[in-house]
Design an enzyme around this catalytic site. Structure first.
Site, PDB file in Angstrom:
ATOM      1  N   ASP A 105      -7.589  -7.053  11.620  1.00 49.42           N
ATOM      2  CA  ASP A 105      -8.873  -6.359  11.652  1.00 49.42           C
ATOM      3  C   ASP A 105     -10.093  -7.257  11.431  1.00 49.42           C
ATOM      4  OD1 ASP A 105      -8.095  -3.886  12.413  1.00 49.42           O
ATOM      5  OD2 ASP A 105      -7.978  -3.037  10.396  1.00 49.42           O
ATOM      6  N   ARG A 140      -1.994  -4.742   2.025  1.00 49.56           N
ATOM      7  CA  ARG A 140      -1.310  -4.203   3.188  1.00 49.56           C
ATOM      8  C   ARG A 140       0.018  -4.906   3.462  1.00 49.56           C
ATOM      9  NH1 ARG A 140      -1.592  -4.100   8.990  1.00 49.56           N
ATOM     10  NH2 ARG A 140      -1.677  -1.964   9.772  1.00 49.56           N
ATOM     11  N   SER A 151      -4.669   4.931   5.436  1.00 50.16           N
ATOM     12  CA  SER A 151      -4.553   3.465   5.388  1.00 50.16           C
ATOM     13  C   SER A 151      -4.261   2.969   3.979  1.00 50.16           C
ATOM     14  CB  SER A 151      -5.857   2.808   5.867  1.00 50.16           C
ATOM     15  OG  SER A 151      -6.049   3.037   7.240  1.00 50.16           O
ATOM     16  N   PHE A 164     -15.082  -2.011   1.094  1.00 49.99           N
ATOM     17  CA  PHE A 164     -16.027  -0.912   1.295  1.00 49.99           C
ATOM     18  C   PHE A 164     -16.480  -0.312  -0.036  1.00 49.99           C
ATOM     19  CE2 PHE A 164     -13.623  -0.089   5.511  1.00 49.99           C
ATOM     20  CZ  PHE A 164     -14.187  -1.234   6.050  1.00 49.99           C
ATOM     21  N   ARG A 183       0.823  -1.210   0.000  1.00 41.44           N
ATOM     22  CA  ARG A 183       0.000   0.000   0.000  1.00 41.44           C
ATOM     23  C   ARG A 183       0.862   1.266   0.000  1.00 41.44           C
ATOM     24  NH1 ARG A 183      -2.413   0.631   6.162  1.00 41.44           N
ATOM     25  NH2 ARG A 183      -0.498   0.200   7.267  1.00 41.44           N
ATOM     26  N   HIS A 185      -6.338  -3.154   0.713  1.00 45.03           N
ATOM     27  CA  HIS A 185      -6.645  -4.183   1.707  1.00 45.03           C
ATOM     28  C   HIS A 185      -7.363  -5.372   1.079  1.00 45.03           C
ATOM     29  CE1 HIS A 185      -5.345  -0.850   4.069  1.00 45.03           C
ATOM     30  NE2 HIS A 185      -5.476  -1.491   5.218  1.00 45.03           N
ATOM     31  N   GLU A 206     -19.264   6.067   0.637  1.00 47.41           N
ATOM     32  CA  GLU A 206     -18.653   5.546  -0.587  1.00 47.41           C
ATOM     33  C   GLU A 206     -19.500   5.790  -1.831  1.00 47.41           C
ATOM     34  OE1 GLU A 206     -18.778   3.930   2.296  1.00 47.41           O
ATOM     35  OE2 GLU A 206     -16.669   3.663   2.830  1.00 47.41           O
TER      36      GLU A 206
END
Lengths: 324, 281
Positions: free
Chosen positions: A124, A174, A44, A90, A17, A116, A65
């Site tokens: 997470d 990530r 992130s 998302f 990332r 991600h 979004e």
């Protein structure tokens, strides 16, 4: 995670990332039409690198979004080139219909960045994991779909995106991924799969971190006398059918490895090509109709069978079936 | 102003009548579509395209500095197509291919498939976000254009509308002008009975918008509101004109029956409607 160690790859200490953030900043510097849209996850996804240098070309639309995607599409309508960024889960799950109408059906020039991707995003848990992103984006016919496997190919993909006609999806991750390609003059062309290891006994096709895992597997298989070809299928659509058919015909067995659900994933698409043009024994490494759980990436890939060992197991089966 | 079209008052009325008729003929020929949802917004669109408001070049549809019009309530596509044809974007004959295989005149608008069709809409709630994107883009490229979005009332039930409303206010999008075709009915019934929107003026004000209310069938009133909205750009607040309208406006038996939503008139009904629209009945 010991990606690429057995294959002797040079490690990269930066997560992919961060490489994406570097690449995006370079593209923004080179092309003033580039704008970046963020769903309040820029620190992130690392899209925020652009924010520091070009605050007027960076838009945080907040945790919304659907609006994020619409605003991005509108910016394209005003003559700019949007990179629409967030976690792949998302973006694709909250804003699928907006991506479908305003981006895919409208065939605008824009890139959607799904960060991600996969299960290796820290601890997470499954709500944040993009394990279905490639299946979902695959349901939008006009998208070019790219899954980089190392720092150099991430740079190449992000740099190439604005020159690709129509919408582009790039998956980011990530985890750090070891170097597979040189950073200078990277041999990378959209839609053209790369053979990253030669071998005559079977072919391992992967994308993302499974390319390094595939190279590790190939190193292990070599000790058993099985020489595996490893193919980096970085572009999922348009799919490089020629390279896949050649691999099937020349090596006689194919394993596909992906950090994604098998249902609707890369393997099923590769299998369609193989079945139509060069049927050979195939095996698949990926997630089998499960939601993954919280945990360290190294533990998760073991528990959910996404390691080089798992690729070896699949490869041995495919290789044995070839002789049957 | 150059690049806009301002017709005389009687011509505006005549244009609205023609658009209403074209909407009728298109949908009846196609055998499907949303005439009643199109008819309620005829005066809004007439005021925009022919009342000296929208700056456009029909022979250069994607002129970069054009004002934008986004038909967010995509099921009113027949109205959009009729207005674009009238404005000279394409020959009127193309209207009669609505919903036919091989025709670019799609049931709901697809961006760029017809000249002047600015956005893909039909899944509701999406147009305001697109409008905001155009505003932000114009700001970056230094092009001074206004962005007009026609919203349906039913789609104001969608969360994305309010995401966009919040963001437009945050980004001080003074040149974003929404027109809300408040005809009070959604597909399955009266809005107040299904999912109530009131107090609507308060909602938009609380999101930081300048709000005007008009009779959406009085073209002069609509033009005045659009003109004021453009003057209010300097307030750095986005603009909304809540236009009180009648679903099916112009055809009495459609006005009286909300179940006409998404239904084209058959030949017999169309004959009656034609007479009413032409004022010969």
């Amino acid at each position: 995670m010991e990606l690429g160690k057995k294959a002797g790859l040079t490690q990269c200490n930066k997560p992919l990332r961060n490489i994406f953030g570097d690449a995006l900043l370079e593209v923004a510097r080179a092309n003033e039409r580039v704008v970046v849209l963020d769903g309040d996850l820029g620190n992130s996804t690392m899209a925020e690198y652009v924010r520091y240098e070009f605050p007027d070309r960076f838009f945080n639309l907040g945790i919304a979004e659907s609006n994020l995607v619409g605003v991005g599409a509108g910016l394209a309508g005003a003559g700019l080139y949007p990179f629409i960024t967030s976690f792949s889960s998302f973006l694709l799950c909250n804003a699928y219909d907006q991506i479908r109408l305003a981006v895919a059906m409208s065939e605008i020039d824009a890139t959607v960045i799904g960060s991600h991707g996969g299960i290796t995003l820290g601890k997470d848990g499954p709500t944040q994991m993009g394990i279905e992103d490639l299946a979902l984006i695959g349901g939008l016919p006009t998208f070019t779909i790219i899954v980089p496997c190392d720092p150099a190919s991430m740079h190449a993909a992000v740099k190439a995106a604005p020159s690709i006609k129509g919408p582009v999806f790039i998956r980011s991750s990530r985890v750090p991924m070891p170097y597979i390609y040189p950073l200078e003059d990277t041999p990378w062309e959209v839609g053209k799969a790369n053979i990253v290891r030669e071998g005559a006994d079977l072919t391992i096709i992967g994308c993302g971190m499974m390319v390094a895992a595939g190279l590790d597997a190939a190193a292990m298989l070599a000790e058993e006398g099985i020489e595996a070809r490893v193919v980096d299928l970085h572009t999922i659509r348009p799919m490089d059918k020629e390279s896949i058919v050649a691999a099937a015909k020349e090596t006689g067995a194919v394993v596909v490895a992906e950090e994604h659900l098998l249902h609707g994933g890369v393997g099923s698409n590769v299998a369609r090509v193989v079945a139509e043009s060069a049927p050979v024994p195939m095996r698949f490494v990926g997630l089998r109709d499960v939601y993954v759980e919280s945990g360290a990436p190294a533990d998760l890939v073991k528990k959910y069978n996404l390691t080089a060992d798992d690729i070896c197991t699949a490869a041995r089966e495919a290789y044995a079936a070839k002789g049957a | 102003m150059k690049d806009s079209v301002l017709l005389e008052a009687d011509q505006l009325l005549e244009t609205a009548r023609q658009l209403r008729l074209d909407i009728l003929e298109m949908t009846t020929k196609a055998g499907s579509g949303h005439p009643s949802s199109s008819w309620s917004a005829v005066e809004l669109v007439t005021a925009l395209y022919f009342g000296g408001i929208l700056r456009y070049r029909a022979n250069e549809p994607w002129w970069p500095a054009r004002d934008r019009f986004i038909m967010s309530k995509g099921h009113a596509a027949p109205l959009l197509y009729a207005a674009l044809a009238k404005a000279g974007y394409f020959p009127r004959e193309e209207l009669w291919t609505l919903r036919e295989v091989g025709s670019p005149v799609q049931g709901h608008p697809i961006q760029g498939m017809m000249p002047g069709v600015e956005a893909t809409t039909g899944s509701l709630g999406q147009g305001l976000s697109l409008g905001l994107g155009h505003v932000l883009g114009g700001r970056l490229t230094g092009q001074k254009f206004s962005v007009f979005v026609l919203l349906g009332d039913g789609e104001c039930e969608a969360g994305q509308i309010w995401e966009a409303a919040m963001a437009a206010s945050h980004y001080k999008a003074g040149n974003l002008v929404a027109m809300l075709d408040y005809n009070k009915y959604q597909e399955t019934g009266p809005i107040s009975r299904e999912i109530a929107l009131e107090p609507l003026v308060d909602k938009w004000k609380s999101f930081g918008w300048n709000v005007q209310e008009v009779n959406g069938h009085e073209i002069k009133e609509v033009i005045a509101a659009l003109t004021l909205a453009q003057q209010l750009e300097a307030t750095a607040k986005p603009q909304i004109i809540i236009a009180h309208t009648i679903k099916g406006k112009g055809v009495s038996f459609v006005e009286a029956d909300f179940t006409y939503h998404g239904r084209a008139l058959n030949a017999e009904q169309a004959a009656l409607a034609r007479e009413e629209i032409n004022g010969t009945r």
